[in-house]
Motif scaffolding. Structure first.
Motif, PDB file in Angstrom:
ATOM      1  N   VAL A 281       0.814  -1.212   0.000  1.00 19.40           N
ATOM      2  CA  VAL A 281       0.000   0.000   0.000  1.00 19.40           C
ATOM      3  C   VAL A 281       0.854   1.272   0.000  1.00 19.40           C
ATOM      4  O   VAL A 281       0.429   2.308  -0.504  1.00 19.40           O
ATOM      5  N   LEU A 282       2.084   1.194   0.532  1.00 20.89           N
ATOM      6  CA  LEU A 282       2.951   2.372   0.610  1.00 20.89           C
ATOM      7  C   LEU A 282       4.205   2.239  -0.254  1.00 20.89           C
ATOM      8  O   LEU A 282       5.159   2.994  -0.063  1.00 20.89           O
ATOM      9  N   TYR A 283       4.205   1.316  -1.192  1.00 26.90           N
ATOM     10  CA  TYR A 283       5.413   1.083  -1.988  1.00 26.90           C
ATOM     11  C   TYR A 283       5.829   2.312  -2.799  1.00 26.90           C
ATOM     12  O   TYR A 283       6.989   2.460  -3.151  1.00 26.90           O
ATOM     13  N   GLY A 284       4.902   3.198  -3.096  1.00 18.55           N
ATOM     14  CA  GLY A 284       5.255   4.384  -3.865  1.00 18.55           C
ATOM     15  C   GLY A 284       5.643   5.586  -3.014  1.00 18.55           C
ATOM     16  O   GLY A 284       5.970   6.642  -3.545  1.00 18.55           O
ATOM     17  N   ASN A 285       5.603   5.410  -1.701  1.00 16.38           N
ATOM     18  CA  ASN A 285       5.891   6.518  -0.789  1.00 16.38           C
ATOM     19  C   ASN A 285       7.120   6.157   0.054  1.00 16.38           C
ATOM     20  O   ASN A 285       7.005   5.569   1.123  1.00 16.38           O
ATOM     21  N   PHE A 286       8.298   6.507  -0.427  1.00 14.59           N
ATOM     22  CA  PHE A 286       9.524   6.117   0.258  1.00 14.59           C
ATOM     23  C   PHE A 286       9.639   6.750   1.638  1.00 14.59           C
ATOM     24  O   PHE A 286      10.152   6.133   2.576  1.00 14.59           O
ATOM     25  N   VAL A 287       9.148   7.980   1.790  1.00 17.39           N
ATOM     26  CA  VAL A 287       9.257   8.675   3.082  1.00 17.39           C
ATOM     27  C   VAL A 287       8.505   7.906   4.164  1.00 17.39           C
ATOM     28  O   VAL A 287       9.041   7.641   5.246  1.00 17.39           O
ATOM     29  N   MET A 288       7.254   7.530   3.880  1.00 14.28           N
ATOM     30  CA  MET A 288       6.461   6.781   4.857  1.00 14.28           C
ATOM     31  C   MET A 288       7.058   5.403   5.114  1.00 14.28           C
ATOM     32  O   MET A 288       7.080   4.919   6.251  1.00 14.28           O
ATOM     33  N   LEU A 289       7.551   4.769   4.043  1.00 16.30           N
ATOM     34  CA  LEU A 289       8.202   3.475   4.211  1.00 16.30           C
ATOM     35  C   LEU A 289       9.395   3.597   5.152  1.00 16.30           C
ATOM     36  O   LEU A 289       9.584   2.769   6.052  1.00 16.30           O
ATOM     37  N   PHE A 290      10.198   4.615   4.966  1.00 13.28           N
ATOM     38  CA  PHE A 290      11.397   4.796   5.782  1.00 13.28           C
ATOM     39  C   PHE A 290      11.029   5.131   7.230  1.00 13.28           C
ATOM     40  O   PHE A 290      11.685   4.663   8.165  1.00 13.28           O
ATOM     41  N   VAL A 291       9.972   5.924   7.422  1.00 10.53           N
ATOM     42  CA  VAL A 291       9.534   6.265   8.783  1.00 10.53           C
ATOM     43  C   VAL A 291       9.081   5.016   9.526  1.00 10.53           C
ATOM     44  O   VAL A 291       9.474   4.775  10.679  1.00 10.53           O
ATOM     45  N   ILE A 292       8.254   4.200   8.873  1.00  7.68           N
ATOM     46  CA  ILE A 292       7.769   2.967   9.506  1.00  7.68           C
ATOM     47  C   ILE A 292       8.923   2.002   9.736  1.00  7.68           C
ATOM     48  O   ILE A 292       9.005   1.341  10.782  1.00  7.68           O
ATOM     49  N   PHE A 293       9.835   1.927   8.766  1.00  5.29           N
ATOM     50  CA  PHE A 293      11.017   1.071   8.921  1.00  5.29           C
ATOM     51  C   PHE A 293      11.836   1.493  10.141  1.00  5.29           C
ATOM     52  O   PHE A 293      12.240   0.661  10.964  1.00  5.29           O
ATOM     53  N   THR A 294      12.057   2.794  10.295  1.00  4.10           N
ATOM     54  CA  THR A 294      12.852   3.308  11.413  1.00  4.10           C
ATOM     55  C   THR A 294      12.165   3.027  12.752  1.00  4.10           C
ATOM     56  O   THR A 294      12.804   2.586  13.719  1.00  4.10           O
ATOM     57  N   LEU A 295      10.844   3.259  12.805  1.00  3.58           N
ATOM     58  CA  LEU A 295      10.103   2.987  14.033  1.00  3.58           C
ATOM     59  C   LEU A 295      10.137   1.503  14.387  1.00  3.58           C
ATOM     60  O   LEU A 295      10.328   1.135  15.556  1.00  3.58           O
ATOM     61  N   ILE A 297      12.377  -0.866  13.469  1.00  2.00           N
ATOM     62  CA  ILE A 297      13.715  -1.292  13.897  1.00  2.00           C
ATOM     63  C   ILE A 297      14.025  -0.749  15.290  1.00  2.00           C
ATOM     64  O   ILE A 297      14.626  -1.437  16.128  1.00  2.00           O
ATOM     65  N   THR A 298      13.571   0.470  15.579  1.00  2.00           N
ATOM     66  CA  THR A 298      13.801   1.070  16.912  1.00  2.00           C
ATOM     67  C   THR A 298      13.088   0.256  17.995  1.00  2.00           C
ATOM     68  O   THR A 298      13.676  -0.021  19.055  1.00  2.00           O
ATOM     69  N   LEU A 299      11.847  -0.122  17.743  1.00  2.00           N
ATOM     70  CA  LEU A 299      11.097  -0.905  18.716  1.00  2.00           C
ATOM     71  C   LEU A 299      11.722  -2.282  18.937  1.00  2.00           C
ATOM     72  O   LEU A 299      11.815  -2.762  20.068  1.00  2.00           O
ATOM     73  N   ILE A 300      12.169  -2.907  17.850  1.00  2.00           N
ATOM     74  CA  ILE A 300      12.808  -4.215  17.973  1.00  2.00           C
ATOM     75  C   ILE A 300      14.108  -4.099  18.767  1.00  2.00           C
ATOM     76  O   ILE A 300      14.384  -4.921  19.663  1.00  2.00           O
ATOM     77  N   THR A 301      14.906  -3.082  18.465  1.00  2.00           N
ATOM     78  CA  THR A 301      16.149  -2.872  19.201  1.00  2.00           C
ATOM     79  C   THR A 301      15.898  -2.624  20.674  1.00  2.00           C
ATOM     80  O   THR A 301      16.599  -3.166  21.544  1.00  2.00           O
TER      81      THR A 301
END
Length: 304
Positions: A281-295, A297-301
């Motif tokens: 659903v967000l494959y065309g929105n790199f900014v949102m993808l990166f924000v969710i990715f960062t959140l 990975i942060t939670l997992i860490t």
């Protein structure tokens, strides 16, 4: 008066829940074998309820028929040593060899039932007492087991032989984290899981450094032996990847950071929470993808 009554009701409900949880935990500890057996049955029922066609209308999945069964039928026992996708997949091929003793129409069902058994291995460990050092409450293991077999967006790895390496990887990690057992069957189980994982895919290359860290931290004979075993299996897989494989590797022809963000965010974080329909659903929105990715990975860490 109305607010006081609501507060009293909330406090009474909270106290009842605490009491119920305590009694439930005591019951689980009192009947450990019954707990494990019950959870294995419940999780198996959930898995078959989610994919009833795995038994009712069993078919080969992906490489199940095209490679594992076909190679076993045409090449015999020599197929056990053949690599696929760059690594050794001995467990897949071993199951395929056993399936040759059955009529052909029963082979897909045998594949799926065997895959179901492999998928239940983490449940067996989660519901045992061997993880009490990281999960003091047995009820937490039960909850994690139910989540494990109920997560959305996992149809690709659900009750099929081709993807048992992922479930073996989870089981192997739990073996490394589990407390050692004095019982012979548990010790044999531990090493069997590690060997099966090491000969079923490259997951062992990730597990070997984890076992080295655990050995460095605990300095026990058990962790030393496990590290040596996983290190040896890693060498075998690395040799297969770089020197013996004649099969083109599966994946993106030119992987890059954007594809990596898409895969982790879409398949794991979004798909794992919302289901397969929302993976891209967000494959065309790199900014949102990166924000969710960062959140994510942060939670997992933070959790680790």
């Amino acid at each position: 008066m109305g607010q006081r009554k609501i507060v009293k009701t909330i406090l009474a409900t909270r106290q009842w829940l605490r009491s119920f949880a305590g009694q439930f935990e005591v019951t689980l500890r009192r009947y450990p074998k019954a707990t494990i057996i019950s959870m294995l049955v419940i999780c198996a029922v959930i898995m078959l309820w989610r994919r009833p066609e795995a038994i009712i209308q069993a078919q080969f999945w992906a490489e199940d028929g095209k490679y594992w069964y076909a190679d076993a039928y045409n090449q015999g026992w020599s197929s056990l040593l053949a690599t696929y996708g760059g690594y050794f997949v001995l467990m897949y091929r071993f199951v395929a060899m056993i399936s040759l003793t059955l009529p052909f129409h029963q082979a897909p069902e045998f594949f799926n039932l065997t895959a179901l058994g492999f998928q239940l291995l983490p449940v067996l460990l989660l519901c045992s007492s061997r993880l009490k050092s990281i999960m003091p409450y047995r009820s937490v293991g039960i909850l994690l087991s139910l989540l494990y077999v109920s997560l959305p967006n996992n149809s690709e790895v659900f009750t099929n032989l081709t993807n048992i390496q992922w479930h073996l990887g989870v089981a192997a990690l739990l073996v490394l984290l589990a407390q050692p057992s004095k019982k012979l069957l548990w010790r044999l189980f531990d090493y069997a899981i590690l060997i099966a994982t090491g000969l079923s895919g490259p997951m062992v290359v990730i597990l070997a450094p984890i076992s080295l860290f655990l050995f460095w931290r605990h300095r026990t004979k058990r962790y030393r032996n496990m590290f040596l075993l996983l290190a040896g299996l890693s060498v075998i897989q690395i040799i297969g990847i770089f020197f013996l494989s004649g099969v083109e590797r599966v994946g993106v022809a030119r992987p890059n950071f954007y594809y990596f963000i898409q895969m982790i965010t879409g398949q794991i974080f979004i798909g794992g929470l919302l289901g397969q329909d929302y993976v891209n659903v967000l494959y065309g929105n790199f900014v949102m993808l990166f924000v969710i990715f960062t959140l994510g990975i942060t939670l997992i860490t933070y959790a680790v």
